[in-house]
Write a protein that holds these residues in place. Structure first.
Motif, mmCIF file in Angstrom:
data_model
loop_
_atom_site.group_PDB
_atom_site.id
_atom_site.type_symbol
_atom_site.label_atom_id
_atom_site.label_comp_id
_atom_site.label_asym_id
_atom_site.label_seq_id
_atom_site.Cartn_x
_atom_site.Cartn_y
_atom_site.Cartn_z
ATOM 1 N N CYS A 36 0.877 -1.165 0.000
ATOM 2 C CA CYS A 36 0.000 0.000 0.000
ATOM 3 C C CYS A 36 0.909 1.208 0.000
ATOM 4 O O CYS A 36 1.325 1.677 1.045
ATOM 5 C CB CYS A 36 -0.905 -0.016 1.227
ATOM 6 S SG CYS A 36 -1.807 1.533 1.403
ATOM 7 N N CYS A 79 -3.884 6.360 1.837
ATOM 8 C CA CYS A 79 -4.535 5.132 2.305
ATOM 9 C C CYS A 79 -3.861 4.570 3.555
ATOM 10 O O CYS A 79 -4.449 4.510 4.617
ATOM 11 C CB CYS A 79 -4.503 4.111 1.163
ATOM 12 S SG CYS A 79 -5.332 2.561 1.492
ATOM 13 N N ARG A 80 -2.612 4.190 3.419
ATOM 14 C CA ARG A 80 -1.826 3.671 4.537
ATOM 15 C C ARG A 80 -2.466 2.506 5.286
ATOM 16 O O ARG A 80 -2.354 2.409 6.508
ATOM 17 C CB ARG A 80 -1.536 4.788 5.547
ATOM 18 C CG ARG A 80 -0.629 5.843 4.970
ATOM 19 C CD ARG A 80 -0.245 6.835 6.015
ATOM 20 N NE ARG A 80 0.520 7.928 5.421
ATOM 21 C CZ ARG A 80 0.902 8.995 6.096
ATOM 22 N NH1 ARG A 80 0.608 9.109 7.379
ATOM 23 N NH2 ARG A 80 1.597 9.935 5.509
ATOM 24 N N CYS A 81 -3.180 1.643 4.586
ATOM 25 C CA CYS A 81 -3.808 0.510 5.254
ATOM 26 C C CYS A 81 -2.796 -0.604 5.511
ATOM 27 O O CYS A 81 -2.994 -1.466 6.363
ATOM 28 C CB CYS A 81 -4.969 -0.024 4.416
ATOM 29 S SG CYS A 81 -4.444 -0.826 2.894
ATOM 30 N N GLY A 82 -1.692 -0.579 4.778
ATOM 31 C CA GLY A 82 -0.656 -1.585 4.984
ATOM 32 C C GLY A 82 -0.933 -2.917 4.317
ATOM 33 O O GLY A 82 -0.185 -3.864 4.471
ATOM 34 N N HIS A 112 -2.640 -4.359 -1.593
ATOM 35 C CA HIS A 112 -3.664 -4.176 -2.631
ATOM 36 C C HIS A 112 -3.193 -3.379 -3.839
ATOM 37 O O HIS A 112 -3.873 -3.318 -4.854
ATOM 38 C CB HIS A 112 -4.915 -3.518 -2.033
ATOM 39 C CG HIS A 112 -4.670 -2.124 -1.539
ATOM 40 N ND1 HIS A 112 -4.943 -1.028 -2.302
ATOM 41 C CD2 HIS A 112 -4.171 -1.664 -0.365
ATOM 42 C CE1 HIS A 112 -4.631 0.066 -1.609
ATOM 43 N NE2 HIS A 112 -4.150 -0.291 -0.442
HETATM 44 ZN ZN LIG Z 1 -3.903 0.850 1.357
#
Ligand SMILES: [Zn+2]
Length: 191
Positions: free
Chosen positions: A100, A105-108, A111
């Motif tokens: 990511c 976003c920074r969801c880690g 994706h």
């Molecule tokens: Zn993300």
């Protein structure tokens, strides 16, 4: 080494820097590999006996989970060209690093692409850019297929050059994904 049971996963092959020489290795270590013919072209060659034409198939393989291969094969019959292309794609398989890379976003999660990567083939340049979750793959059909086969769900793309030439465009996209593994980030040095 695969037959002897010394190697039990495809990740081991790449982490040990080994080269895949047999299609069977890929088949046994990556079950459920999918394939798609991206392009079929006619190649004409002048020989002593006259003009000789053969088909050239560009084939993509991938498990939609980080492994991708692209290959081509030439033969008098389309079916044989596809078979050869598929074998070549399997031997060209490599891991795609996902991540990511989007600051929005920074969801880690894995994706998108982990950072901006660029690939070239001839006059075509393709750039892949990290995207927040849910954006989807913003690209033409060919790039969409390739990124999907690699297991990337969200990505922006930019391209330059004659992007309608499918083989060059596909190869440039493939090269961009390949470079996700060549580039080291500060996170990798410490991790
Ligand atoms: Zn993300």
């Amino acid at each position: 080494m695969v037959l002897e049971g010394k190697i039990t996963s495809i990740d081991e092959i790449f982490s040990q820097g080994l080269k895949i020489r047999e299609v069977e290795v890929v088949d046994s270590l990556i079950p459920g590999l999918q394939q798609e013919v991206l392009h079929i072209g006619l190649v004409q060659k002048q020989t002593d006996a006259g003009e000789k034409s053969r088909f050239k198939a560009l084939v993509l393989v991938g498990n939609s989970d980080g492994y991708l291969g692209l290959g081509s094969g030439k033969a008098k019959q389309v079916r044989n060209a596809i078979e050869k292309g598929t074998a070549d794609a399997k031997l060209n398989i490599f891991p795609v690093r996902r991540g990511c890379g989007s600051w929005e976003c920074r969801c880690g999660e894995n994706h998108s692409v982990p950072f901006v990567v660029t690939g070239k083939c001839g006059s075509v340049t393709v750039e892949l850019l990290p995207t927040p979750k849910g954006v989807g793959i913003v690209a033409g059909e060919v790039a969409k297929t390739i990124l999907g086969f690699a297991g990337i769900k969200d990505c922006w793309t930019r391209s330059l050059g004659s992007t309608r030439t499918i083989p060059s465009f596909a190869m440039a996209t493939f090269n961009a994904l390949k470079s996700t593994y060549r580039i080291m980030t500060p996170k990798d040095w410490t991790g």
